[in-house]
Design a protein around this motif. Sequence first.
Motif, PDB file in Angstrom:
ATOM      1  N   LYS A 131       0.508  -1.364  -0.235  1.00  0.00           N
ATOM      2  CA  LYS A 131      -0.290   0.031  -0.050  1.00  0.00           C
ATOM      3  C   LYS A 131       1.080   1.233  -0.081  1.00  0.00           C
ATOM      4  N   GLN A 156      -2.507  -0.259  -3.865  1.00  0.00           N
ATOM      5  CA  GLN A 156      -3.685   0.110  -3.295  1.00  0.00           C
ATOM      6  C   GLN A 156      -3.062   1.822  -2.929  1.00  0.00           C
ATOM      7  N   ASP A 158      -3.811   5.672  -1.515  1.00  0.00           N
ATOM      8  CA  ASP A 158      -4.853   6.670  -0.574  1.00  0.00           C
ATOM      9  C   ASP A 158      -4.745   7.809  -0.686  1.00  0.00           C
ATOM     10  N   HIS A 182     -10.176   4.987  -9.926  1.00  0.00           N
ATOM     11  CA  HIS A 182      -9.671   4.243  -8.597  1.00  0.00           C
ATOM     12  C   HIS A 182     -10.256   4.791  -7.222  1.00  0.00           C
TER      13      HIS A 182
END
Length: 465
Positions: A131, A156, A158, A182
């Motif tokens: 991430k 992923q 953020d 996304h």
Amino acid sequence: MKKFFISLMTILFILTGCGSSLSTDYQQAEPVNQSEKTIIETEDDDQIEVEEDEELEDSEVESKDESKEESKEEETTTPKQVSGNLKVHFINVGQADATLFQTGDVNILFDAGNWNRRDVVEYLLSVGVEKIDLLIGSHPDADHIGQMPLILDQFQVDEVWMSGVESTSKTFENTLDKIIEHGVSYHEPRAGESYQLGNLFLDVIAPKQLTNDSNEDSISVYFAFGKTGIVMTGDAGVRAESAMLDVRGNLSADILHAGHHGSSTSTSESFLKAVDPKYVIISAGANNSYGHPHVEVVDRLVKSGAEIYATYQHGTIIFSSDGNSVKLESTIDQAFIPPKATVSKNESSSSNNSSSTSSSSTKEKQPTKQKEEKSKQEKPKQQDEKPKQEKPKQQEVKKEVPAGCIDINTASEQELMEIIHIGEVRVKDLIELRPYNSVNDLKRIKGIGDARLKDIINEQKACVR
């Protein structure tokens, strides 16, 4: 009768009392004016006291403002207490940029390498990244945001930061499409903003506002981990660096990532002095057509006393910090080798200078001797005339070609895309139409007319060597 007398005396007493009070009021008429005067004087005194009170209040406000500024400066200079360790990976991605910050469970990637490679993605996977808390594209050039679309697909993410400067390249458009696809948070930071992710503190030091110059508007950040400081400036130039000096109270840092791959457009003497780094990292490709890092910048870095590491010599460079001290964790173990011109400038011994000059002169003479031997075999009569004609021509070409320019006959796709009006749309046509006798020949490319050719020439990036 007695009652009547008492009543009469009472009435007279009352009347006498009333008369005396009226008399008193009247007699005090003049003093009343005096008392009014006294009141006015008292009001003036009060006014003076009020003014004094206002001055005191103003001074208190000023002292409060000063204390706020001092506290703000203390906030930026006083190390925050941290736990754990920080790792900083200056990833070797050729003529591009990508730096990974890791602390605890937090991963921040500053720039994402070149558009035509996957090395950043592969490196992140190799160190176990799953991430990315914050993905920063310092500016929209393809050698800085190149693999952001791949990263947004693979990991992923953020939040994404970009400068706000737009580009017509497919890489830029694909990046925006992936951010939307996304549902990633998006922000355009400005100088003066501060953030905290885990134990890592980020002070944005540029840009203050956009000038629509892609390089000058690069997102620049001061990363702080305890007493450890790292300065990242993307491709920001000396003008942007000058503005950064006014943003943060203290720019002193352990590590400076040299701006614009070590180009002479960045890392000014005043900025270098303000940062005063122990280590300087140069991200650049080996034998790149730009000539990065430029000799004058390396000279400046050598004179500053900083330890210099370059990805094209040392590979991926990794530092760690416990918040108190910085340690070099991993790199190819060899000394930084500055350009030859830099070595000769900094050599204090005249014998070293003479030896380097003699060695370089012998290198230049060898090809000339080979040409002379060939000319003896092929055209003996013209052996004296040919060298005289060739040497001046070679010298003139060197003078006309600017240092670090992009040779349109030999440069790679990525390098050619740095030229204005080329981009991903025209780069393939440019390569297919090679060779070119001069920059003017770029008009052969569809979409390049007189106006765009003028822009290309004025930019002074494109050349024919």
